[in-house]
Design a protein around this motif. Structure first.
Motif, PDB file in Angstrom:
ATOM      1  N   UNK A 192      -2.428  13.336  -5.389  1.00  0.00           N
ATOM      2  CA  UNK A 192      -1.029  12.948  -5.610  1.00  0.00           C
ATOM      3  C   UNK A 192      -0.774  11.525  -5.094  1.00  0.00           C
ATOM      4  N   UNK A 193      -1.491  11.145  -4.057  1.00  0.00           N
ATOM      5  CA  UNK A 193      -1.401   9.752  -3.603  1.00  0.00           C
ATOM      6  C   UNK A 193      -1.868   8.833  -4.730  1.00  0.00           C
ATOM      7  N   UNK A 194      -2.984   9.195  -5.341  1.00  0.00           N
ATOM      8  CA  UNK A 194      -3.524   8.392  -6.436  1.00  0.00           C
ATOM      9  C   UNK A 194      -2.512   8.290  -7.583  1.00  0.00           C
ATOM     10  N   UNK A 195      -1.958   9.431  -7.934  1.00  0.00           N
ATOM     11  CA  UNK A 195      -1.019   9.496  -9.059  1.00  0.00           C
ATOM     12  C   UNK A 195       0.245   8.683  -8.764  1.00  0.00           C
ATOM     13  N   UNK A 196       0.837   8.911  -7.609  1.00  0.00           N
ATOM     14  CA  UNK A 196       2.106   8.258  -7.284  1.00  0.00           C
ATOM     15  C   UNK A 196       1.886   6.758  -7.045  1.00  0.00           C
ATOM     16  N   UNK A 197       0.782   6.407  -6.408  1.00  0.00           N
ATOM     17  CA  UNK A 197       0.517   4.987  -6.147  1.00  0.00           C
ATOM     18  C   UNK A 197       0.379   4.216  -7.459  1.00  0.00           C
ATOM     19  N   UNK A 198      -0.344   4.778  -8.396  1.00  0.00           N
ATOM     20  CA  UNK A 198      -0.520   4.100  -9.693  1.00  0.00           C
ATOM     21  C   UNK A 198       0.817   3.960 -10.414  1.00  0.00           C
ATOM     22  N   UNK A 199       1.587   5.045 -10.377  1.00  0.00           N
ATOM     23  CA  UNK A 199       2.885   5.000 -11.066  1.00  0.00           C
ATOM     24  C   UNK A 199       3.808   3.993 -10.398  1.00  0.00           C
ATOM     25  N   UNK A 200       3.781   3.975  -9.058  1.00  0.00           N
ATOM     26  CA  UNK A 200       4.630   3.026  -8.329  1.00  0.00           C
ATOM     27  C   UNK A 200       4.238   1.583  -8.676  1.00  0.00           C
ATOM     28  N   UNK A 201       2.943   1.320  -8.674  1.00  0.00           N
ATOM     29  CA  UNK A 201       2.479  -0.034  -8.983  1.00  0.00           C
ATOM     30  C   UNK A 201       2.956  -0.462 -10.366  1.00  0.00           C
ATOM     31  N   UNK A 202       2.737   0.414 -11.345  1.00  0.00           N
ATOM     32  CA  UNK A 202       3.113   0.073 -12.721  1.00  0.00           C
ATOM     33  C   UNK A 202       4.614  -0.177 -12.831  1.00  0.00           C
ATOM     34  N   UNK A 203       5.403   0.701 -12.235  1.00  0.00           N
ATOM     35  CA  UNK A 203       6.859   0.586 -12.350  1.00  0.00           C
ATOM     36  C   UNK A 203       7.364  -0.661 -11.640  1.00  0.00           C
TER      37      UNK A 203
END
Lengths: 313, 532
Positions: A192-203
């Protein structure tokens, strides 16, 4: 808004009806006979037939469905085929560990992932950005049981910092409760860290080139405030969506983590019930998960309006 | 911002860690009771050991209930609750006297009436019990410590049946509980055994707890398997559900649990090297793999084709495919388990030797028409999964067509009760495993029952075998019993009800500080000592 909420709550009803029918049919059409499982290996066909009769499995499916729905409307989810207990009490026993694990995991994931994703966006193209994204790929790719085994080997077996397994209810002491949740939550949070970090970066990357960011900087606002008040807040909607999705997955049961760390949660209850063809328990669990999914979606929708005033229902 | 965040996270973790360690230490210090934590082979689901034949319910029964007779480590039946037995000269009247001072967990004394009610319930359900009841004209209880069996003809079966070690075991319950029809589950969990079931602590799928029954009066003799003095040295036994094999081993190594009843074979080499773990062979009889054909449908309704399988199969192929290490298996042509008084190779001397030539001849003689064999293949159980491909290969070598259908074990359990044709949801064969003690006599072996539609799934139908089983039931002389067993094996070698594929063993794994585990075909928890 209120009208919208009422409509959304009412929309749960047809969803639950469809889920109820599908779950009921799928279970009955799945090969396997709970009576044969209950009776044991040395039971004769006559023994099994008697148990089927006792469980009401000899009734036509329509009648079985009617009885189940009728009972459910009165709040009675029936008794487990195996344990002389109500399904409600069995679920109640398992909700605590699942909620605790899910809460810890999400908090940990958010605390780590959102700053990492924001920093990666801020430092786009730098070694830090590449490191965060690289770690995200690893986080996605390594199965949680491998992470669990590695953590157990290192932190429990070798360093003796944590126990190998087990869950302690909060009623038995907050210290032990927290202590025993550290490793499973940490292992589970990786993905979930991986998922949320990627989404945060993109957004965050998307909003960093917006005019209002440039304006904020031109006004002389500190970078930390630009990032938190303007960039992150405007990037929050997709991040919240991902977090909601993660919560739904976690509440729905994380069988592997529960098995590796011996957490008596809803995931292993579901697994046992499916393997044993314990129809009343599986049916109640799926209904519960459906309600949780719908409610989480509803909460996310409400949060959207708080984060972005332009969103109206 | 990052520094602050890092400090907070590290601080919170350190706080939780320190607090947890402190409270764990306090909990350990405060607790003076000795708790034996055990990972059993499965979860306890049903707490009525007469209503189901599940092994976990049987194991639960040995905790909570006592038995009139018990099997010792040599396989002999010895008195347990019974103090004295007088058999009349004509062999028709059995007068039993119970040991004095035995009470149930609710404080009530154990009486002859409780025994009679319990035996009636068991005898209405269990196959061996039904056989025994066929010899019993009347049973008389009493409000004291005596009870009486009056037989309609002499038999050597009574003590064997009352000492039956595996499902269903004739456990003694209070008469009011035993009055529950055997078709319904009991709802009160009171026995007179060495442990009290802590119902409120039972969390299905997580743990079951048993406290030492302080009023239990063990026999005044050393414990020996399921017989002798059942002396309990721990205050509590907790059956802890741990699904993951690796976690079980790590937990045992760290002392978080004390015993694993049935560790995974592939982890045994690692456990052997761990100084915190010892492997103990508690079940000298082990387990027996069994191939079960369905006698209702072609091609296995033809005994010659089944006989061909006896020539084609080789036990070593099967046990090697699953167990692997020869330390943990035994090739054994005796149907009723090597190492028991009934072990004989009669009928099977030239079988199990991969004699494909002879097997092919028999298939031809049988006029095999190419009907495919549908063999059910459970893919989710490591201890069974590899057996079916071995059987398939052997059957194909002798010219049979084989349709191997993959499924999970519970699907197989449901499907094996279907009598329909294989194409309509039925089956031709599957392979399973039994605790050897279940298959140690012609009367207890469930798959030897050849009573047609009343037999176990597979429904073999053979009057000759039934006649020999009845003859065995009526015989009390050991030499004559062995002679009957030889006849049974001769018959089965020509008309197989099932095919035994070798014995395998699974040592229990326990902490190095654990001693006193009873050697027994059924796992039991008296005798255990735990050094701190």
């Amino acid at each position: 808004m209120l009208t919208y909420l009422i409509k959304r709550v009412l929309s749960v009803i047809p969803v639950l009806i469809v889920v109820a029918v599908i779950v009921f049919l799928m279970l009955r059409l799945t090969p396997g006979d709970p009576a044969a499982i209950i009776a044991g290996d040395a039971a004769t066909s006559q023994d099994i037939a008697q148990i089927r009769d006792k469980l009401g499995l000899e009734e036509p499916m329509v009648i079985q469905f009617g009885i189940w729905v009728g009972n459910m409307l009165t709040g009675d989810f029936g008794d487990s085929f195996y344990y002389k207990r109500t399904v409600s009490s069995m679920i109640a026993d398992r909700v605590g560990p699942t909620v605790a694990l899910a809460t810890f995991t999400i908090i940990l994931a958010c605390i780590v992932a959102i700053p990492l994703g924001t920093i990666a966006a801020y430092k786009q193209g730098s070694w830090l950005d590449r490191a965060v994204m690289g770690m995200s790929v690893i986080g996605f790719s390594v199965p949680v049981f491998v992470i669990g085994y590695m953590m157990i080997y290192l932190f429990a077996v070798k360093l003796d910092w944590f126990p190998v397994q087990g869950y302690q209810p909060i009623a038995d002491g907050i210290g032990g409760f927290l202590y025993r949740l550290v490793m499973p939550s940490a292992a589970l949070s990786i993905i979930f860290i991986a998922l949320i970090a990627r989404m945060t970066r993109t957004s965050v990357l998307e909003v960093l080139n917006e005019d209002y960011i440039r304006t904020a900087r031109a006004k002389g606002l500190e970078e930390s405030k630009v990032m938190t008040r303007h960039a992150l807040r405007n990037a929050a909607v997709p991040i919240v969506t991902v977090i909601g999705f993660a919560i739904a997955i976690l509440i729905g049961g994380v069988v592997v983590t529960e098995s590796v760390f011996v957490i008596p949660g809803l995931g292993t209850l579901t697994l046992d019930a499916i393997q044993g063809r314990d129809y009343p328990t599986v049916q109640a669990l799926i209904m519960l998960f459906s309600v949780v999914y719908v409610l989480i979606n509803l909460v996310i929708d409400v949060i959207y309006t708080l984060l972005d005033p332009r969103i109206r229902y | 911002m990052i520094k602050i965040l890092r400090r907070s996270v590290l601080g919170a973790t350190a706080f939780a860690f320190t607090l947890g360690m402190s409270l764990s230490a306090v909990a350990t210090t405060a607790s003076a009771e000795t708790v034996l934590r055990v990972n059993m082979h499965s979860d306890l689901k049903i707490v009525d050991p007469i209503w189901t034949t599940a092994y976990m319910s049987r194991n639960y029964g040995y905790m909570v209930y006592d038995t009139l007779y018990g099997m010792n480590s040599k396989g002999e039946i010895k008195p347990q609750m019974v103090e004295k037995l007088d058999i009349s000269a004509d062999g028709l009247t059995y007068d039993f006297t119970l040991r004095s001072g035995m009470t149930f967990h609710d404080g009530a004394p154990v009486t002859g009436d409780d025994v009679v009610a319990s035996i009636k319930r068991w005898g209405s359900k269990d196959a061996m019990g039904q056989l025994m009841m066929g010899f019993v004209k009347d049973m008389k209880g009493s409000s004291g410590d005596t009870f009486q069996f009056i037989l309609n003809k002499p038999t050597g079966l009574i003590i064997q049946a009352l000492g039956k070690p595996s499902s269903n075991v004739p456990f003694i319950m209070p008469a009011r509980i035993a009055a529950t029809p055997a078709t319904e589950q009991i709802t009160e969990y009171v026995g007179s055994g060495p442990f009290v079931f802590l119902k409120d602590e039972w969390k299905p799928g997580d743990k079951a707890e048993f406290a030492k029954f302080t009023e239990y009066k063990p026999r005044n003799e050393p414990g020996d398997g399921l017989a002798g003095g059942k002396v309990v040295h721990v205050d509590k036994v907790v059956w802890k559900v741990i699904r993951d094999a690796q976690t079980k081993m790590n937990a045992l190594s760290k002392g978080e649990i004390d015993v694993i009843e049935s560790p995974s074979h592939d982890l045994l080499p690692l456990m052997e090297k761990d100084p915190n773990i010892k492997l103990v062979d508690l079940n000298p009889f082990g387990n027996q793999y069994t191939f079960r054909p369905n006698s209702l449908h072609p091609p296995f309704n033809n005994p010659k084709i089944l006989e061909a399988l006896l020539y084609a199969f080789n036990q070593e192929d099967f046990v090697q495919s699953t167990v692997g290490n020869e330390k943990y298996y035994k090739l054994c042509k005796a149907m009723f388990i090597c190492g028991t008084p009934l072990a004989t190779n009669a009928g099977f001397e030239d079988k199990f030797e991969s004699n494909y030539k002879r097997a092919r001849e028999l298939v031809q003689e049988a006029g095999y028409d190419g009907t495919p064999v549908l063999i059910m293949h459970p893919t989710d159980l490591a201890i069974l999964g590899n057996l079916v491909p071995v059987a398939k290969a052997a059957m194909e070598k002798i010219g049979l067509k084989v349709d191997m259908v993959a499924m999970d074990w519970q699907t197989l359990v449901g499907r094996r009760n279907k009598q329909e044709l294989p194409a309509d949801g039925g089956w031709n064969a599957f392979i399973t495993s039994w605790n050897s003690v279940d298959n140690a006599s012609p009367l207890s072996t469930p798959m030897l029952n050849a009573a047609c539609e009343k037999a176990l799934f597979g429904w073999p139908c053979d009057e000759e075998i039934q006649k020999l089983r009845n003859e065995y039931a009526g015989e009390s002389d050991a030499t004559k019993q062995l002679a009957i067993v030889e006849k049974i094996q001769q018959r089965v070698s020509k008309k197989p009800t099932h095919i035994h594929l070798g014995q395998w063993y699974s040592p229990a794994a326990m902490g190095a500080n654990i001693t006193g585990a009873p050697v027994s075909p059924v796992v039991a928890f008296w005798g255990y000592k735990k050094a701190e």
